[in-house]
Design an enzyme around this catalytic site. Sequence first.
Site, mmCIF file in Angstrom:
data_model
loop_
_atom_site.group_PDB
_atom_site.id
_atom_site.type_symbol
_atom_site.label_atom_id
_atom_site.label_comp_id
_atom_site.label_asym_id
_atom_site.label_seq_id
_atom_site.Cartn_x
_atom_site.Cartn_y
_atom_site.Cartn_z
ATOM 1 N N MET A 59 0.854 -1.195 0.000
ATOM 2 C CA MET A 59 0.000 0.000 0.000
ATOM 3 C C MET A 59 0.891 1.246 0.000
ATOM 4 O O MET A 59 0.439 2.335 0.377
ATOM 5 C CB MET A 59 -0.941 -0.009 1.201
ATOM 6 N N ALA B 89 4.063 3.844 1.148
ATOM 7 C CA ALA B 89 4.710 4.286 2.392
ATOM 8 C C ALA B 89 5.781 3.251 2.758
ATOM 9 O O ALA B 89 5.811 2.715 3.872
ATOM 10 C CB ALA B 89 3.685 4.473 3.512
ATOM 11 N N HIS C 41 9.251 -3.614 3.662
ATOM 12 C CA HIS C 41 8.838 -3.839 2.263
ATOM 13 C C HIS C 41 10.051 -4.160 1.388
ATOM 14 O O HIS C 41 10.004 -5.033 0.527
ATOM 15 C CB HIS C 41 8.181 -2.584 1.681
ATOM 16 N N GLN D 106 5.889 -11.408 7.513
ATOM 17 C CA GLN D 106 5.409 -12.165 8.674
ATOM 18 C C GLN D 106 4.709 -11.260 9.683
ATOM 19 O O GLN D 106 3.908 -11.716 10.489
ATOM 20 C CB GLN D 106 6.600 -12.891 9.324
ATOM 21 N N GLN E 113 -2.939 -12.036 8.071
ATOM 22 C CA GLN E 113 -3.121 -11.835 6.621
ATOM 23 C C GLN E 113 -2.497 -13.019 5.854
ATOM 24 O O GLN E 113 -3.088 -13.529 4.895
ATOM 25 C CB GLN E 113 -2.451 -10.518 6.215
ATOM 26 N N SER F 263 6.574 -0.633 10.469
ATOM 27 C CA SER F 263 5.209 -0.516 9.951
ATOM 28 C C SER F 263 5.049 0.870 9.343
ATOM 29 O O SER F 263 5.621 1.843 9.856
ATOM 30 C CB SER F 263 4.215 -0.680 11.104
HETATM 31 O O1 PAF Z 1 -0.104 -5.853 3.576
HETATM 32 C C1 PAF Z 1 -0.536 -4.913 2.877
HETATM 33 O O2 PAF Z 1 0.132 -3.889 2.664
HETATM 34 C C2 PAF Z 1 -1.922 -5.015 2.266
HETATM 35 O O3 PAF Z 1 -2.803 -5.651 3.117
HETATM 36 C C3 PAF Z 1 -1.912 -5.668 0.872
HETATM 37 C C4 PAF Z 1 -1.445 -7.111 0.936
HETATM 38 C C5 PAF Z 1 -1.010 -4.891 -0.074
HETATM 39 C C6 PAF Z 1 -3.333 -5.676 0.287
HETATM 40 O O4 PAF Z 1 -3.830 -4.397 0.140
#
Ligand code: PAF
Length: 287
Positions: free
Chosen positions: A32, A34, A39, A150, A155, A187
């Site tokens: 998403m 940011a 990431h 993780q 999710q 985060s």
């Molecule tokens: O983990 C995230 O950033 C979101 O939940 C995802 C997997 C990109 C789905 O919008």
Amino acid sequence: MRIVTTIAEARAAVRALRDGNQAGSIGFVPTMGALHAGHMSLVCAARGQCDAVVVSIFVNPTQFGPNEDFAKYPRTFEQDCALLESEGVDLLFAPSADEMYPLGASTFVDVEGVSDRLDGLSRPGHFRGVSTVVAKLFHVLAPDKAFFGQKDAAQVAVLRKMVRDLHFSLELLVCPIKREADGLAMSSRNRYLSPEERRRALVLSKALWRVEELVSENVVAAPALIDAALAVLAGEPEVRVDYCKIVDPETLEEVADVRKGALAAVAAVVGTTRLIDNTVIAPLVTA
Ligand code: PAF
């Protein structure tokens, strides 16, 4: 790095990547935006394991509840692009909400059961939104491998089940939690925290360390481990605990003890920011 915004362009760009790499593998990192080091560790893993890397940036409206932070969710597109470019990402898909959810769209993916546990219990509809958008992204980009963190353990459980149940032809890979030097799990929402809130937020990882410590001393009963974690969390009375549970990592159902392995997971609100963290407890080796 090529940037595309429509589904038609994305499909064509993925086809071109496959042709250019003699039908090599495509690694996909959905985000998403940011972006932070967590990431980027997923991007690195994708780079290491696949011939081409595709990233998406889409702040998905359907996974936010009516009183959640969709409007204020950090949007740092220029910085994100520079980071992805520097890591050698081949393709960035950054669609609009209208592109992902065309007028009148009424098809959703609901992974029943597991979606109602942990965060799903406190955030009704959250995982329906996540599963729906990730299923759409998988259809459009058709990756061979998809990389998730993780930190979002619930999710991961939901999406693993979706991949199995809907026969997606891809491998879902999970990368370890990235932490700041003092233990705070990285985060995108950490940037909401004031310095004082950031200090208080350390109590989440401290509670999980206490669980790890007790497990290493052979404490296996979930209630004892949860009580110990809650005692640490109580040390920061301003931090409001949402859940602190020991669950089966696949079904997210609570377990009585951790002998067969488990997930210790915590969610808490610090100021107005909801944070999550977890630790995986490996199965105990018996002689
Ligand atoms: O983990 C995230 O950033 C979101 O939940 C995802 C997997 C990109 C789905 O919008």
